[in-house]
Write a protein that holds these residues in place. Structure first.
Motif: not given
Length: 422
Positions: A266-267, A270-272
């Motif tokens: 996510a913009e 650091p997480r997907h």
């Protein structure tokens, strides 16, 4: 045998991720059957072609292709433990073959074995193998026991040795005191979220990160510099069989739940997070591959098809544009090199596909057989012009296919009549 997991054979409960990323699925009880998808143009292979011989060729109006079986490496092992996972280095032309009993290294220049290391006791079958991009001297193997193992090549001797296990001891110790580090895996059982609790089925490496997927339904992301687990995501509703990463960091996972899921950071985070769910296969997804630019995704499944997905300006993710058909049984593995796509199947053959002159025109350039068991792993290396003795308008590739009985066959594939599209 190291076969992909199929639906209804993985019964676990609970959330296996910390943190977890989720999104609502756009599941549909009915979607277009594969024959109704746009059929890509194929050049048929004559049934009388002698593809089982040492060499064969096929010529179309646009291309001429030939392949030659160079050699085979056969293990002296029972077939039940011999299934090999493969990886090849384009720079050093080393081939790595990992089984439940050994890690073997071969020289693709001389076609000779260089080294054989005993496997870690009780680690089980090796499901996947990847060479880390940084320095070409570290190899990661994924095992039945839920662990990843790091192997390192000595710069002085060139020999390999076991260098570590993921998750590392330090990564586990630093999380042990904290209750939030544990997730439920089944009733009355909890485990550190940095650990897979079932077989690690596939791994990929890109951009300083290592991506692992497992039959425990999770996707985990590791930092390659210190091997620390950064993130764990409950990715699917059933076992995850495949993972592929595009150059821009987009992650694709394929599962026994018949779905492909698309993940991206996510913009500003650091997480997907889940970007899209691709639901067009009719059975377990076994293999994924991405072309060099990251614009085309290929997926292979038990339904015998290879679906082609392309990015479109009107969509934030890839959409299906057609299917490649020809295999008579499940597609177990895929690989991309230049404009070629290679597929291995339970029907014991390897097919060579190439994108044609038109945007969505494909042709099957050859069918390589000779394996006596299903082809479960395939890798390909392009031989640059300065390293090959051939015309400049011809591409030469070394293709290595590994079957469920442990045999590794090495082929030379030549394609001419090309307009290069790097």
């Amino acid at each position: 045998m190291a076969l992909p997991r199929v639906p209804a054979k993985h019964n676990t409960s609970g959330d296996h991720t910390a943190p977890s990323s989720s999104s609502s699925d756009s599941d549909s009880d009915s979607f277009p059957s594969l024959p109704s998808l746009q059929t890509l143009t194929l050049i048929p292979i004559p049934s009388s072609s002698s593809s089982s011989s040492s060499s064969s060729s096929l010529t179309s109006s646009s291309y001429a292709a030939s392949f030659l079986h160079l050699t085979s490496f056969k293990p002296h092992l029972p077939s039940s433990t011999a299934a090999a996972a493969l990886a090849a280095s384009p720079s050093s032309l080393l081939l790595y073959s990992a089984t439940a009993t050994s890690l073997s290294i071969y020289d693709l220049n001389t076609l000779t074995p260089l080294e054989s290391l005993p496997a870690v006791p009780r680690a089980g079958a090796v499901k996947s193998l990847v060479i880390l991009p940084s320095g070409d001297d570290r190899i990661i193997t994924a095992h039945q026991d839920g662990l990843l193992r790091l192997w390192r090549r000595s710069p002085r001797s060139g020999l390999h040795s076991l260098a570590g296990t993921l998750p590392t001891l330090s990564d586990r110790l630093r999380r042990l005191p904290f209750p939030s580090s544990y997730v439920p895996i089944r009733r009355h059982h909890r485990r550190l979220w940095v650990s897979h609790f079932d077989a690690v089925s596939a791994i990929a490496a890109s951009g300083g990160l290592i991506y692992s997927v497992s039959w425990d339904k999770t996707l985990k992301i590791w930092r390659s510099s210190d091997l620390r687990c950064l993130e764990s995501v409950t990715a699917h509703d059933d076992a995850v069989n495949a993972v592929a990463v595009a150059p821009d960091g987009t992650v694709y996972t394929g599962s026994a739940d018949r779905r492909i899921r698309v993940w991206a950071r996510a913009e500003g985070s650091p997480r997907h997070v889940l970007v899209a769910t691709l639901d067009r296969h009719r059975s377990s997804v076994n293999a994924l591959a991405i072309n060099g630019s990251g614009s085309i995704l290929y997926s292979g499944a038990n339904d015998r098809s290879i679906l082609v997905w392309e990015r479109e300006e009107s969509a934030d993710h890839v959409v299906v544009v057609g299917s490649l058909r020809g295999h008579r049984k499940a597609v177990l593995c895929l690989a991309c090199v230049k404009d070629l796509v290679l597929s291995g199947s339970s029907d014991r053959t390897v097919r060579i596909w190439r994108r044609g002159r038109e945007r969505r025109d494909y042709m099957c350039l050859g069918v390589m057989d000779g394996h006596v068991s299903g082809v479960r792993s395939i890798v390909a290396v392009w031989i640059p012009p300065e390293k090959k003795k051939s015309n400049n308008d011809e591409e030469v590739h070394k293709v290595c296919s590994g079957s469920l009985d442990g045999e590794v066959r090495v082929w030379e594939v030549r394609v001419s009549g090309l307009r290069r599209s790097d």
